[in-house]
Write a protein that holds these residues in place. Structure first.
Motif, PDB file in Angstrom:
ATOM      1  N   ARG A   1      32.035  25.709  61.391  1.00  0.00           N
ATOM      2  CA  ARG A   1      31.209  25.924  60.812  1.00  0.00           C
ATOM      3  C   ARG A   1      30.235  25.074  60.485  1.00  0.00           C
ATOM      4  O   ARG A   1      30.197  24.346  60.672  1.00  0.00           O
ATOM      5  CB  ARG A   1      31.530  27.014  59.682  1.00  0.00           C
ATOM      6  CG  ARG A   1      32.859  27.647  60.555  1.00  0.00           C
ATOM      7  CD  ARG A   1      33.198  29.055  59.583  1.00  0.00           C
ATOM      8  NE  ARG A   1      32.627  29.287  58.343  1.00  0.00           N
ATOM      9  CZ  ARG A   1      32.856  30.511  57.142  1.00  0.00           C
ATOM     10  NH1 ARG A   1      33.905  30.472  56.220  1.00  0.00           N
ATOM     11  NH2 ARG A   1      31.356  31.286  56.992  1.00  0.00           N
TER      12      ARG A   1
ATOM     13  N   PRO B   1      28.570  24.017  54.125  1.00  0.00           N
ATOM     14  CA  PRO B   1      28.075  25.308  52.559  1.00  0.00           C
ATOM     15  C   PRO B   1      26.710  24.342  52.213  1.00  0.00           C
ATOM     16  O   PRO B   1      26.212  23.696  52.646  1.00  0.00           O
ATOM     17  CB  PRO B   1      28.885  25.145  51.945  1.00  0.00           C
ATOM     18  CG  PRO B   1      29.576  23.703  51.653  1.00  0.00           C
ATOM     19  CD  PRO B   1      29.746  23.298  53.654  1.00  0.00           C
TER      20      PRO B   1
ATOM     21  N   ASN C   1      35.678  27.951  54.580  1.00  0.00           N
ATOM     22  CA  ASN C   1      35.875  28.675  52.913  1.00  0.00           C
ATOM     23  C   ASN C   1      34.391  28.596  52.283  1.00  0.00           C
ATOM     24  O   ASN C   1      34.075  29.352  51.406  1.00  0.00           O
ATOM     25  CB  ASN C   1      36.932  28.669  51.845  1.00  0.00           C
ATOM     26  CG  ASN C   1      38.300  28.603  52.551  1.00  0.00           C
ATOM     27  OD1 ASN C   1      38.108  29.006  53.619  1.00  0.00           O
ATOM     28  ND2 ASN C   1      39.201  27.934  51.803  1.00  0.00           N
ATOM     29  N   ALA C   2      33.052  27.727  53.270  1.00  0.00           N
ATOM     30  CA  ALA C   2      32.187  27.995  51.915  1.00  0.00           C
ATOM     31  C   ALA C   2      32.412  27.179  51.155  1.00  0.00           C
ATOM     32  O   ALA C   2      31.657  27.957  50.124  1.00  0.00           O
ATOM     33  CB  ALA C   2      31.146  29.218  52.748  1.00  0.00           C
ATOM     34  N   ASP C   3      33.174  26.396  50.406  1.00  0.00           N
ATOM     35  CA  ASP C   3      33.080  25.514  48.816  1.00  0.00           C
ATOM     36  C   ASP C   3      32.407  24.895  48.295  1.00  0.00           C
ATOM     37  O   ASP C   3      32.452  23.364  49.021  1.00  0.00           O
ATOM     38  CB  ASP C   3      34.579  25.868  49.114  1.00  0.00           C
ATOM     39  CG  ASP C   3      34.933  25.490  47.082  1.00  0.00           C
ATOM     40  OD1 ASP C   3      34.686  25.050  46.178  1.00  0.00           O
ATOM     41  OD2 ASP C   3      36.846  25.535  47.177  1.00  0.00           O
ATOM     42  N   ALA C   4      30.868  24.370  48.936  1.00  0.00           N
ATOM     43  CA  ALA C   4      30.662  23.927  48.080  1.00  0.00           C
ATOM     44  C   ALA C   4      31.111  22.574  47.338  1.00  0.00           C
ATOM     45  O   ALA C   4      31.092  21.598  47.109  1.00  0.00           O
ATOM     46  CB  ALA C   4      28.846  24.323  48.077  1.00  0.00           C
TER      47      ALA C   4
ATOM     48  N   ASP D   1      25.063  23.370  44.395  1.00  0.00           N
ATOM     49  CA  ASP D   1      25.253  24.298  45.304  1.00  0.00           C
ATOM     50  C   ASP D   1      24.088  25.272  45.415  1.00  0.00           C
ATOM     51  O   ASP D   1      23.913  25.496  44.057  1.00  0.00           O
ATOM     52  CB  ASP D   1      26.773  25.144  44.716  1.00  0.00           C
ATOM     53  CG  ASP D   1      27.220  26.513  45.025  1.00  0.00           C
ATOM     54  OD1 ASP D   1      26.314  26.876  45.971  1.00  0.00           O
ATOM     55  OD2 ASP D   1      27.701  26.871  45.151  1.00  0.00           O
TER      56      ASP D   1
ATOM     57  N   SER E   1      23.877  28.241  46.447  1.00  0.00           N
ATOM     58  CA  SER E   1      24.000  29.848  46.128  1.00  0.00           C
ATOM     59  C   SER E   1      24.123  29.776  44.636  1.00  0.00           C
ATOM     60  O   SER E   1      24.269  30.746  44.453  1.00  0.00           O
ATOM     61  CB  SER E   1      25.401  29.829  47.072  1.00  0.00           C
ATOM     62  OG  SER E   1      26.048  29.135  46.572  1.00  0.00           O
TER      63      SER E   1
END
Length: 293
Positions: free
Chosen positions: A160, A163, A209-212, A264, A266
């Motif tokens: 992947r 993030p 987990n796309a955990d920034a 982050d 997002s």
């Protein structure tokens, strides 16, 4: 012989999220890293055959790029070709931001474009390592990889992308430069080596987990370990400013001069926090630059 020109470009990076010693298949230890790619930084290469028997590069100082092009030509049975290699790059030199690797990769890919050949990424990276001894993982744009930069080997593909991260770039020693290849590799002690194992696991989870925020903690831990080998002036001050404005951590060029305060992308509050942190850094005498995902 092909006519026309071959074109390619490669991106730079802003140092590393992680760099250390890691186990390869439970046995061999390799030096490896995960770069923080920066798509705003690019090196562009144009490769054109000429009527001479010399492979020339412009600017002439880009010798690693010339060497990479020569190795690529030779690898595919076209030795003795005269050509001009033009490099156009906006990546700062000797800051730990991948200027040499971007030049090298762009040159290799431009030659392949001229030849009309699609080479495997493993072959490209082996040529890159041969041209400059060590290289970064920025060829792998679509997914994050743990890359053994002195061996040209992907130790782990995380499947992947990273993030989305926005960051503020701070050059901690604007008047100094670092030659990555002249910089002696870090000599980690046993405790540091053992710390990289759980960091790798946390890195894997953060990407999955796309955990920034978890990624920020991993990058901060790696940066602190490597502070012993190339300290960044006023790093504590930079970190304090980041904490005031909800930075998720910081990362460094482990063989360069830059520090990145990470946010982050997002997070809806990130743009305001970045602007405020940038203003605070300027008030402290830094010259920060903002890089968006």
């Amino acid at each position: 012989m092909p006519i026309g020109a071959g074109y390619a470009e490669a991106i730079g990076h802003h140092g590393e999220l992680v760099q250390g010693l890691f186990e390869d298949d439970g046995a061999q230890m390799r030096r490896a890293l995960v770069s923080l790619p920066c798509r705003q930084l690019r090196s562009k290469a144009r490769f054109t055959a000429n009527n001479s028997d010399q492979l020339r590069v412009i600017p002439a100082s880009r010798e690693k790029a010339r060497r990479a092009a020569e190795l690529t030509v030779n690898a595919f049975g076209r030795s003795g070709i005269g050509a001009d290699l033009q490099i156009d790059s906006n990546i700062p030199l000797s800051r730990g931001m991948g200027s040499s690797t971007a030049d090298v990769l762009a040159s290799i890919l431009a030659v392949l474009d001229w030849l009309g050949i699609e080479a495997a990424s493993d072959d490209v990276m082996q040529i890159a390592v041969s041209a400059e001894t060590a290289c970064d993982s920025t060829l792998f744009r679509q997914q994050a990889v743990l890359f053994a930069h002195r061996d040209g080997v992907v130790m782990e593909s995380f499947r992947r992308p990273l993030p989305p991260i926005d960051f503020i770039s701070i050059d901690t020693t604007p008047g100094a430069t670092v030659d990555t290849l002249d910089f002696e590799p870090a000599r980690y002690d046993q405790l540091e080596i053992e710390t990289f194992r759980p960091l790798r696991g946390l890195l894997r989870t953060a990407i999955k987990n796309a955990d920034a925020r978890m990624l920020g903690r991993v990058a901060t831990a790696s940066a602190r370990i490597n502070e012993r080998f190339l300290p960044k002036p006023r790093l504590a001050e930079i970190e304090t400013i980041g904490a005031r404005f909800d930075a998720i951590g910081f990362q460094v060029a482990h063989s360069g001069t830059v520090v990145g305060l990470m946010f982050d992308a997002s997070d809806l509050k990130a743009p305001v926090n970045i602007e405020r942190a940038t203003a605070a850094l300027r008030q402290s005498g830094f010259e920060p630059a903002i890089f968006r995902h």
